[in-house]
Design an enzyme around this catalytic site. Structure first.
Site, PDB file in Angstrom:
ATOM      1  CG  ASP A   1      -0.323  -0.220   2.546  1.00 56.52           C
ATOM      2  OD1 ASP A   1       0.911  -0.408   2.610  1.00 56.52           O
ATOM      3  OD2 ASP A   1      -1.046  -0.201   3.568  1.00 56.52           O
TER       4      ASP A   1
ATOM      5  NE  ARG B   1      -7.184  -2.483   7.715  1.00 58.52           N
ATOM      6  CZ  ARG B   1      -5.865  -2.376   7.782  1.00 58.52           C
ATOM      7  NH1 ARG B   1      -5.191  -1.871   6.774  1.00 58.52           N
ATOM      8  NH2 ARG B   1      -5.212  -2.772   8.862  1.00 58.52           N
TER       9      ARG B   1
ATOM     10  CG  ASP C   1       6.215   5.777   6.647  1.00 62.69           C
ATOM     11  OD1 ASP C   1       6.443   6.921   6.239  1.00 62.69           O
ATOM     12  OD2 ASP C   1       5.896   5.540   7.829  1.00 62.69           O
TER      13      ASP C   1
HETATM   14  P1  IMP Z   1       7.477   1.171   6.543  1.00 63.78           P
HETATM   15  O1  IMP Z   1       8.061  -0.126   7.012  1.00 63.78           O
HETATM   16  O2  IMP Z   1       7.801   2.294   7.476  1.00 63.78           O
HETATM   17  O3  IMP Z   1       7.775   1.521   5.106  1.00 63.78           O
HETATM   18  O4  IMP Z   1       5.936   1.017   6.757  1.00 63.78           O
HETATM   19  C1  IMP Z   1       5.051   0.610   5.835  1.00 63.78           C
HETATM   20  C2  IMP Z   1       3.747   0.341   6.536  1.00 63.78           C
HETATM   21  O5  IMP Z   1       3.416   1.340   7.507  1.00 63.78           O
HETATM   22  C3  IMP Z   1       2.637   0.400   5.518  1.00 63.78           C
HETATM   23  O6  IMP Z   1       2.431  -0.853   4.929  1.00 63.78           O
HETATM   24  C4  IMP Z   1       1.470   0.860   6.364  1.00 63.78           C
HETATM   25  O7  IMP Z   1       0.836  -0.246   6.960  1.00 63.78           O
HETATM   26  C5  IMP Z   1       2.065   1.712   7.446  1.00 63.78           C
HETATM   27  N1  IMP Z   1       1.956   3.161   7.129  1.00 63.78           N
HETATM   28  C6  IMP Z   1       2.955   4.018   6.842  1.00 63.78           C
HETATM   29  N2  IMP Z   1       2.481   5.250   6.597  1.00 63.78           N
HETATM   30  C7  IMP Z   1       1.137   5.164   6.717  1.00 63.78           C
HETATM   31  C8  IMP Z   1       0.073   6.129   6.564  1.00 63.78           C
HETATM   32  O8  IMP Z   1       0.252   7.311   6.265  1.00 63.78           O
HETATM   33  N3  IMP Z   1      -1.170   5.649   6.783  1.00 63.78           N
HETATM   34  C9  IMP Z   1      -1.446   4.353   7.120  1.00 63.78           C
HETATM   35  N4  IMP Z   1      -0.481   3.436   7.260  1.00 63.78           N
HETATM   36  C10 IMP Z   1       0.805   3.834   7.074  1.00 63.78           C
END
Ligand code: IMP
Length: 185
Positions: A104, A169, A107
């Site tokens: 999705d 969601r 981040d």
């Molecule tokens: P990462 O490991 O920090 O890249 O995190 C990715 C996961 O964090 C995504 O798959 C989301 O589940 C969650 N996430 C990061 N940013 C957001 C946001 O703005 N809204 C909702 N979920 C987020």
């Protein structure tokens, strides 16, 4: 529609249903073209990417299959270390297959980096990444995204599969959550 609020907890709509629909269709066409003649295996990262996967796969015109993986991070303190654990592993083998990871949002990149390393260790024929959203300002580890929907600013967004506390969601658009909802105000 952008800028208007259609839900009391949403500050602004960042991406409308129409913008998402159009972009997902374009990505589906591109994926179908690139994997022509190959068996494509989609790996969906639960739970946020479910809505994206469901729409994307209906725009993929070549034979494809899908599987699901769920990952949890070890909380705020250890997140920067990239320590994550598998909540639900894939059901099928990825060995010798063309894998497209469907996520999705990227981040920090830690989740995707972990999944990429895990899948690569299982000897697939190829691995690529498809992400609907990218928040590059927050990146901790570099991750290459092969198919990207939209680059967004560093705001907390919900809808179209993305949640806050397992809610929102079901919103058909992607909106910025009011900071007072998650204690960010
Ligand atoms: P990462 O490991 O920090 O890249 O995190 C990715 C996961 O964090 C995504 O798959 C989301 O589940 C969650 N996430 C990061 N940013 C957001 C946001 O703005 N809204 C909702 N979920 C987020």
């Amino acid at each position: 529609m952008t800028g208007l609020s259609v839900h009391k907890d949403i500050e602004t709509i960042l991406l409308t249903e129409e913008q998402i629909r159009k972009r997902v269709m374009e990505i589906g066409e591109k994926v179908s073209e690139h994997y022509q003649g190959k068996d494509l295996h989609l790996v969906c990262v639960l739970r946020g990417a479910v809505v994206f996967l469901a729409d994307l796969m209906r725009h993929i015109t070549i034979p494809c299959s899908c599987d699901f993986i769920a990952i949890a991070s070890y909380g705020a303190d250890t997140k920067s270390s990239g320590v994550v654990r598998i909540l639900k592993d894939l059901d099928d083998s990825v060995q010798g297959r063309h894998i497209l990871i469907v996520e999705d949002i990227v981040d920090t990149g830690l989740t995707l980096n972990y999944i990429l390393r895990l899948i690569r260790s299982r000897n697939p024929a190829s691995v690529r990444v498809c992400a609907l959203l990218d928040k590059p300002e927050r990146r901790v580890v570099p991750v290459e995204i092969d198919y990207l929907g939209f680059t967004i600013p560093n705001r907390f967004v919900v809808g179209y599969g993305l949640d806050f506390g397992q809610r929102y969601r079901n919103l058909p658009f992607i909106g910025v959550l009011r900071p007072e909802i998650y204690g960010g105000a």
